[in-house]
Write a protein that holds these residues in place. Structure first.
Motif, PDB file in Angstrom:
ATOM      1  N   PHE A 183       0.795  -1.230   0.000  1.00  0.00           N
ATOM      2  CA  PHE A 183       0.000   0.000   0.000  1.00  0.00           C
ATOM      3  C   PHE A 183       0.830   1.283   0.000  1.00  0.00           C
ATOM      4  O   PHE A 183       0.261   2.370  -0.131  1.00  0.00           O
ATOM      5  N   GLY A 184       2.145   1.170   0.163  1.00  0.00           N
ATOM      6  CA  GLY A 184       2.955   2.367   0.378  1.00  0.00           C
ATOM      7  C   GLY A 184       2.871   3.385  -0.742  1.00  0.00           C
ATOM      8  O   GLY A 184       2.719   4.593  -0.485  1.00  0.00           O
ATOM      9  N   THR A 185       2.951   2.928  -1.977  1.00  0.00           N
ATOM     10  CA  THR A 185       2.914   3.862  -3.113  1.00  0.00           C
ATOM     11  C   THR A 185       1.587   4.611  -3.162  1.00  0.00           C
ATOM     12  O   THR A 185       1.554   5.824  -3.371  1.00  0.00           O
ATOM     13  N   PHE A 186       0.490   3.890  -2.924  1.00  0.00           N
ATOM     14  CA  PHE A 186      -0.831   4.528  -2.939  1.00  0.00           C
ATOM     15  C   PHE A 186      -0.951   5.564  -1.815  1.00  0.00           C
ATOM     16  O   PHE A 186      -1.444   6.678  -2.017  1.00  0.00           O
ATOM     17  N   ILE A 187      -0.486   5.205  -0.617  1.00  0.00           N
ATOM     18  CA  ILE A 187      -0.571   6.134   0.517  1.00  0.00           C
ATOM     19  C   ILE A 187       0.293   7.364   0.269  1.00  0.00           C
ATOM     20  O   ILE A 187      -0.118   8.501   0.552  1.00  0.00           O
ATOM     21  N   ASP A 188       1.491   7.157  -0.282  1.00  0.00           N
ATOM     22  CA  ASP A 188       2.372   8.288  -0.567  1.00  0.00           C
ATOM     23  C   ASP A 188       1.727   9.229  -1.588  1.00  0.00           C
ATOM     24  O   ASP A 188       1.790  10.460  -1.450  1.00  0.00           O
ATOM     25  N   LEU A 189       1.124   8.651  -2.616  1.00  0.00           N
ATOM     26  CA  LEU A 189       0.478   9.474  -3.636  1.00  0.00           C
ATOM     27  C   LEU A 189      -0.681  10.259  -3.040  1.00  0.00           C
ATOM     28  O   LEU A 189      -0.854  11.449  -3.312  1.00  0.00           O
ATOM     29  N   ALA A 190      -1.483   9.592  -2.194  1.00  0.00           N
ATOM     30  CA  ALA A 190      -2.595  10.281  -1.544  1.00  0.00           C
ATOM     31  C   ALA A 190      -2.084  11.415  -0.658  1.00  0.00           C
ATOM     32  O   ALA A 190      -2.684  12.504  -0.606  1.00  0.00           O
ATOM     33  N   ALA A 191      -0.979  11.184   0.033  1.00  0.00           N
ATOM     34  CA  ALA A 191      -0.408  12.224   0.890  1.00  0.00           C
ATOM     35  C   ALA A 191       0.075  13.421   0.067  1.00  0.00           C
ATOM     36  O   ALA A 191      -0.079  14.577   0.482  1.00  0.00           O
ATOM     37  N   ILE A 192       0.638  13.147  -1.108  1.00  0.00           N
ATOM     38  CA  ILE A 192       1.082  14.234  -1.987  1.00  0.00           C
ATOM     39  C   ILE A 192      -0.118  15.058  -2.450  1.00  0.00           C
ATOM     40  O   ILE A 192      -0.087  16.292  -2.414  1.00  0.00           O
ATOM     41  N   VAL A 193      -1.179  14.363  -2.882  1.00  0.00           N
ATOM     42  CA  VAL A 193      -2.371  15.066  -3.369  1.00  0.00           C
ATOM     43  C   VAL A 193      -2.978  15.924  -2.260  1.00  0.00           C
ATOM     44  O   VAL A 193      -3.269  17.113  -2.446  1.00  0.00           O
ATOM     45  N   LEU A 194      -3.158  15.333  -1.068  1.00  0.00           N
ATOM     46  CA  LEU A 194      -3.760  16.082   0.031  1.00  0.00           C
ATOM     47  C   LEU A 194      -2.852  17.206   0.497  1.00  0.00           C
ATOM     48  O   LEU A 194      -3.324  18.311   0.815  1.00  0.00           O
ATOM     49  N   GLY A 195      -1.541  16.955   0.508  1.00  0.00           N
ATOM     50  CA  GLY A 195      -0.600  18.001   0.913  1.00  0.00           C
ATOM     51  C   GLY A 195      -0.589  19.168  -0.046  1.00  0.00           C
ATOM     52  O   GLY A 195      -0.428  20.332   0.367  1.00  0.00           O
ATOM     53  N   ALA A 196      -0.766  18.879  -1.341  1.00  0.00           N
ATOM     54  CA  ALA A 196      -0.809  19.953  -2.333  1.00  0.00           C
ATOM     55  C   ALA A 196      -2.118  20.723  -2.258  1.00  0.00           C
ATOM     56  O   ALA A 196      -2.143  21.953  -2.425  1.00  0.00           O
ATOM     57  N   ILE A 197      -3.217  20.012  -1.995  1.00  0.00           N
ATOM     58  CA  ILE A 197      -4.528  20.658  -1.971  1.00  0.00           C
ATOM     59  C   ILE A 197      -4.685  21.557  -0.753  1.00  0.00           C
ATOM     60  O   ILE A 197      -5.246  22.659  -0.844  1.00  0.00           O
ATOM     61  N   GLU A 198      -4.192  21.113   0.392  1.00  0.00           N
ATOM     62  CA  GLU A 198      -4.457  21.845   1.633  1.00  0.00           C
ATOM     63  C   GLU A 198      -3.508  23.038   1.777  1.00  0.00           C
ATOM     64  O   GLU A 198      -2.556  23.030   2.559  1.00  0.00           O
ATOM     65  N   GLN A 199      -3.808  24.070   1.024  1.00  0.00           N
ATOM     66  CA  GLN A 199      -3.081  25.331   1.056  1.00  0.00           C
ATOM     67  C   GLN A 199      -3.960  26.364   0.365  1.00  0.00           C
ATOM     68  O   GLN A 199      -5.036  26.037  -0.144  1.00  0.00           O
ATOM     69  N   ARG A 200      -3.525  27.603   0.348  1.00  0.00           N
ATOM     70  CA  ARG A 200      -4.268  28.594  -0.432  1.00  0.00           C
ATOM     71  C   ARG A 200      -3.726  28.586  -1.850  1.00  0.00           C
ATOM     72  O   ARG A 200      -2.544  28.854  -2.075  1.00  0.00           O
ATOM     73  N   PRO A 201      -4.552  28.268  -2.844  1.00  0.00           N
ATOM     74  CA  PRO A 201      -4.076  28.301  -4.234  1.00  0.00           C
ATOM     75  C   PRO A 201      -3.542  29.677  -4.583  1.00  0.00           C
ATOM     76  O   PRO A 201      -4.040  30.701  -4.111  1.00  0.00           O
ATOM     77  N   HIS A 202      -2.520  29.697  -5.427  1.00  0.00           N
ATOM     78  CA  HIS A 202      -1.913  30.964  -5.828  1.00  0.00           C
ATOM     79  C   HIS A 202      -2.905  31.716  -6.702  1.00  0.00           C
ATOM     80  O   HIS A 202      -3.267  31.252  -7.787  1.00  0.00           O
ATOM     81  N   PRO A 203      -3.342  32.908  -6.266  1.00  0.00           N
ATOM     82  CA  PRO A 203      -4.400  33.608  -7.009  1.00  0.00           C
ATOM     83  C   PRO A 203      -4.028  33.941  -8.451  1.00  0.00           C
ATOM     84  O   PRO A 203      -4.897  33.915  -9.329  1.00  0.00           O
ATOM     85  N   ALA A 204      -2.750  34.245  -8.712  1.00  0.00           N
ATOM     86  CA  ALA A 204      -2.366  34.593 -10.089  1.00  0.00           C
ATOM     87  C   ALA A 204      -2.630  33.433 -11.032  1.00  0.00           C
ATOM     88  O   ALA A 204      -3.077  33.629 -12.175  1.00  0.00           O
ATOM     89  N   HIS A 205      -2.375  32.225 -10.565  1.00  0.00           N
ATOM     90  CA  HIS A 205      -2.606  31.048 -11.415  1.00  0.00           C
ATOM     91  C   HIS A 205      -4.090  30.715 -11.533  1.00  0.00           C
ATOM     92  O   HIS A 205      -4.552  30.326 -12.611  1.00  0.00           O
ATOM     93  N   SER A 206      -4.850  30.828 -10.452  1.00  0.00           N
ATOM     94  CA  SER A 206      -6.281  30.518 -10.552  1.00  0.00           C
ATOM     95  C   SER A 206      -6.982  31.539 -11.447  1.00  0.00           C
ATOM     96  O   SER A 206      -7.897  31.186 -12.203  1.00  0.00           O
ATOM     97  N   ARG A 207      -6.558  32.807 -11.385  1.00  0.00           N
ATOM     98  CA  ARG A 207      -7.149  33.817 -12.264  1.00  0.00           C
ATOM     99  C   ARG A 207      -6.766  33.564 -13.720  1.00  0.00           C
ATOM    100  O   ARG A 207      -7.578  33.762 -14.628  1.00  0.00           O
ATOM    101  N   ALA A 208      -5.512  33.131 -13.938  1.00  0.00           N
ATOM    102  CA  ALA A 208      -5.091  32.802 -15.301  1.00  0.00           C
ATOM    103  C   ALA A 208      -5.891  31.623 -15.841  1.00  0.00           C
ATOM    104  O   ALA A 208      -6.260  31.594 -17.021  1.00  0.00           O
TER     105      ALA A 208
END
Length: 396
Positions: free
Chosen positions: A235-260
């Motif tokens: 399960f390690g690869t799946f858990i690591d990938l999930a951690a990367i996705v959640l770690g990337a999501i849980e932040q404030r998206p950069h407004p310049a990129h979301s507006r673009a």
């Protein structure tokens, strides 16, 4: 057999030049990078040459993405990311992965797509484009060797993706792209650019760095003690990938990129409008990609009468959402109130998964007003007899 291959290939790249056969021969012999350099150096490019340059730059972006995946041996589990989902030959000796590579890749995609759009946007309504694609001449230099190798031809890549065996008795078809299709390809370039900005708005570099460092430390400890963690192997690869996705999501998206991203999505729908206006005026019927009601697609895909009108109704609803004039339904709200997607992209919230699920993070974006109904898409799905996903990919 090759008609679905042609469909998927056309989604990835329309390209040719004023002398179509000589260009496809050059592509077969020299590849995309050399062909792009030659087209970009033309002092007085014809409309066909400008279309070809836009197409080559489009596919060159795909090629570079797959080269990066090959270089680092990136797991196919990352197929949720745009562009990286296509199959590639295995790399027997990948380099150590650079956590910043994903951010760098999508920055390069934005640059490549900007170059493609710049070339395509020079094509006007009265330009006479006639660009022929020989699918069999196309290949992606995935391993960077400079020559076409096993698994690098476009029919091989797309055939594997579709789960279809290759059949040498049926030659890959030719598709003739015309003036209308310049707007179609530009719309696709805007869409991919929008997704690239969304990825960069949620930069995964820090999350990848943290997860890879912890995984390496667990491997070091196991190596020291001679232990084997069966659950980690399973399960390690799946858990690591999930951690990367959640770690990337849980932040404030950069407004310049979301507006673009918002801007490119709006340009995508605008280019689609140009495309359909041009298609409706066509009177020929020569190896068409997306036909009007008087034409036939060379792909073997049946476009029902009224496809143009029905899909433009879908586009209209998307445009209203992007302008903030229609709201997205939300599970905690009834009719008459919803989420303003435009406001979310213009000023994105700090993302907290629990707050998103419960709704407190989205309260600032709740407005009263008419909701996106989805009725236009339901009517479109009925028209194409349940094949709406396939047609949405083709029509963009």
């Amino acid at each position: 057999m090759f008609r679905p291959l042609a469909l998927a290939a056309a989604i990835l790249l329309p390209l040719s030049s004023a002398s179509a056969q000589s260009l496809t021969e050059r592509l077969a012999a020299d590849g995309l990078a050399a062909t792009e350099s030659r087209l970009a150096s033309l002092s007085a490019p014809s409309p066909d040459d400008r279309f070809a340059l836009g197409g080559v730059r489009f596919l060159r972006s795909i090629e570079r993405a797959l080269q990066l995946r090959y270089r680092y041996g990136i797991s196919p589990d990352l197929d949720m990311l745009p562009v990286l989902r296509l199959p590639i030959p295995p790399n027997p000796a990948p380099e150590t992965f650079d956590p910043a590579a994903i951010d760098r890749l999508f920055a390069e995609i934005e640059g490549d797509m900007a170059g493609a759009i710049a070339a395509l946007d020079t094509i006007a309504d009265d330009d006479d484009v006639g660009v022929i694609v020989d699918i069999g001449d196309l290949w992606l230099d995935i391993d960077g060797s400079g020559t076409a190798g096993p698994g690098e031809s476009l029919p091989e890549i797309i055939g594997w993706t579709l789960g279809m065996p290759l059949n040498d008795t049926l030659p890959p078809p030719e598709i003739r792209f015309d003036t209308a299709d310049a707007a179609w390809l530009s719309a696709y370039a805007h869409q991919i650019t929008a997704w690239s900005h969304i990825v960069r708005a949620l930069s995964p570099t820090a999350a990848i760095t943290e997860v890879l460092a912890s995984a390496a430390e667990f491997d070091r400890i196991n190596s020291e003690v001679g232990g084997f963690a069966a659950r980690d192997a399973q399960f390690g690869t799946f858990i690591d990938l999930a951690a990367i996705v959640l770690g990337a999501i849980e932040q404030r998206p950069h407004p310049a990129h979301s507006r673009a991203a918002l801007d490119h999505l709006q340009q995508m729908t605008a280019d689609n409008r140009v495309f359909w206006a041009r298609v409706s005026a066509e009177t020929d019927n020569d190896r068409e990609w997306i036909p009007n009601d008087r034409q036939t697609s060379v792909l073997g895909l049946e476009f029902p009468a009224g496809t143009a009108q029905s899909w433009q109704a879908v586009l209209k609803e998307i445009e209203l959402v992007l302008r903030g004039e229609r709201l997205l339904p939300y599970w905690r709200l009834g009719d008459g109130a919803g989420l303003n997607l435009r406001a979310i992209l213009e000023d994105p919230p700090e993302i907290d998964i629990i707050a998103l699920i419960q709704g407190s993070a989205l309260l600032p974006y709740v407005e009263t007003g008419p909701l996106m109904s989805g009725e236009a898409f339901r009517r479109f799905d009925q028209l194409v007899q349940g094949q709406s996903v396939l047609f949405a990919i083709v029509l963009n």
